[in-house]
Design an enzyme around this catalytic site. Structure first.
Site, PDB file in Angstrom:
ATOM      1  N   PRO A  82       0.825  -1.366  -0.102  1.00 54.33           N
ATOM      2  CA  PRO A  82       0.060   0.019   0.204  1.00 54.33           C
ATOM      3  C   PRO A  82       0.843   1.371   0.140  1.00 54.33           C
ATOM      4  O   PRO A  82       1.924   1.365   0.791  1.00 54.33           O
ATOM      5  CB  PRO A  82      -0.782  -0.182   1.400  1.00 54.33           C
ATOM      6  CG  PRO A  82      -0.984  -1.552   1.537  1.00 54.33           C
ATOM      7  CD  PRO A  82       0.382  -2.199   0.960  1.00 54.33           C
ATOM      8  N   CYS A  83       0.391   2.350  -0.849  1.00 53.04           N
ATOM      9  CA  CYS A  83       1.222   3.364  -0.989  1.00 53.04           C
ATOM     10  C   CYS A  83       0.826   4.697  -0.440  1.00 53.04           C
ATOM     11  O   CYS A  83       1.325   5.651  -0.580  1.00 53.04           O
ATOM     12  CB  CYS A  83       1.629   3.428  -2.632  1.00 53.04           C
ATOM     13  SG  CYS A  83       0.151   3.877  -3.613  1.00 53.04           S
TER      14      CYS A  83
END
Length: 355
Positions: A82-83
């Site tokens: 997840p960014c």
């Protein structure tokens, strides 16, 4: 080569592996995949044969019992973790955001299983988050586990997809490397360009015109009411240059279904799409009012997926399994670009012959 795909989304890493397998007969076998989003899992399972694979689901819950990995021996771990915790679009809380701690879940698996290869993807802002301290911590932890670490920024548009999208790719390995081994965008791109005629499995695009359909259902067209808002250059609190008909698309976003202004999302007029000479069409200077008078539409899910390197049947399979357009747009925005991962895999395992 046996692998697991973490934070799998719709399987961008896996799609690239399928391409390498088809084009160069290097076998890849997925042992397990993790994805917490139910709709993304639907799309994944609609497009890949996941029988006899471990559906790991929520990686935090799965990792609560690390003995689950005892019978999962794999060579390659991949993940677009997840960014949002590092993205310029978010609050950039990094490791203070629970999504930012997902790297530590990857670390637990690496420490347990010691795969020979690790391939990770994230937003380019991870490199500079917290003045570079966050990424230094990630690299240090991989080093402490005995891995050599390489990384660079790769742009999707350099790999024959018509989208500007810069992402950080991290490659880590415990394998012996050739004395001339380098890993960066320049070296991968050079090899990709020199061998592109051999990449039969890839979608190859020079502009969005290779993607845009000339006719689409009316539901994708902007209403007369919303066009002025999306075309506006902003308000007193938010000013930007909103332009449509980008010949190379802006980065797809996970929230594109919310239809942001034309400074962030991609919109196209029939005048551009249907023009005999689209380049000449773009040379004309239209006022906002003249643009608003034209039929303008957003991307279809098929077009959004194509800009990430996924073929039309990928979306059709998902739609057959009742995945709605809103979920598909989110999946396209969150996906890794297939061509970039393909280029990296080709460079590592075909060109450099890593084992």
């Amino acid at each position: 080569m046996k692998h697991i795909e973490l934070f799998a989304g719709i399987g961008g890493f896996r799609k690239a592996m399928e391409g390498i397998e088809n084009d160069f007969s290097i076998p890849f076998k997925c042992l397990g995949f993790s994805e917490i989003d139910a709709n993304a899992s639907k799309t994944y399972k609609a497009n890949y044969d996941t029988s006899n694979e471990v559906e790991m689901g929520d990686i935090v819950a799965f990792n609560s019992d690390m003995s689950r990995y005892d019978n999962m021996d794999f060579d390659l771990l991949t993940g677009g973790f997840p960014c949002q915790a590092f993205s310029m679009m978010g609050k950039q809380l990094g490791f203070n955001d629970h999504r930012g701690t997902m790297f530590f879940q990857i670390e637990k698996i690496i420490e347990k299983k010691r795969p020979r290869f690790v391939l990770l993807e994230n937003v380019k802002n991870l490199l500079t988050h917290d003045k570079g301290q966050t990424f230094k911590e990630i690299v240090a932890r991989l080093h402490s586990l005995g891995y050599k670490v390489f990384y660079d920024i790769f742009n999707t548009m350099d790999y024959s997809l018509a989208q500007k999208r810069s992402r950080l790719i991290v490659f880590a390995t415990t394998s012996d490397l050739p004395s001339d081994f380098v890993f960066n965008n320049e070296s991968v791109h050079e090899v990709f360009t020199a061998n592109i005629e051999n990449f039969k499995s890839l979608l190859i695009q020079s502009s969005v015109l290779d993607v845009l359909s000339r006719t689409v259902p009316q539901k994708y067209y902007l209403s007369e009411r919303i066009k002025p808002t999306l075309l506006a250059d902003g308000s007193k609190n938010f000013v930007s240059k909103s332009e449509i008909n980008q010949i190379i698309a802006r980065p797809l976003t996970a929230t594109m279904h919310k239809m942001h202004r034309a400074c962030q999302d991609n919109y196209y007029s029939d005048g551009f799409i249907l023009a005999d000479d689209p380049v000449e069409y773009l040379e004309q200077k239209f006022s906002k009012e003249e643009l608003a008078a034209q039929p303008i539409r957003k991307l279809t899910p098929q077009e959004a997926f194509a800009l990430q390197g996924f073929p039309p049947e990928f979306v059709a399979n998902a739609q057959t399994n009742k995945v709605c357009d809103g979920a598909l747009y989110k999946q396209a925005g969150n996906a890794v670009s297939v061509n970039v991962i393909y280029a990296v895999l080709y460079y590592l395992f075909v060109h450099m012959k890593l084992k």
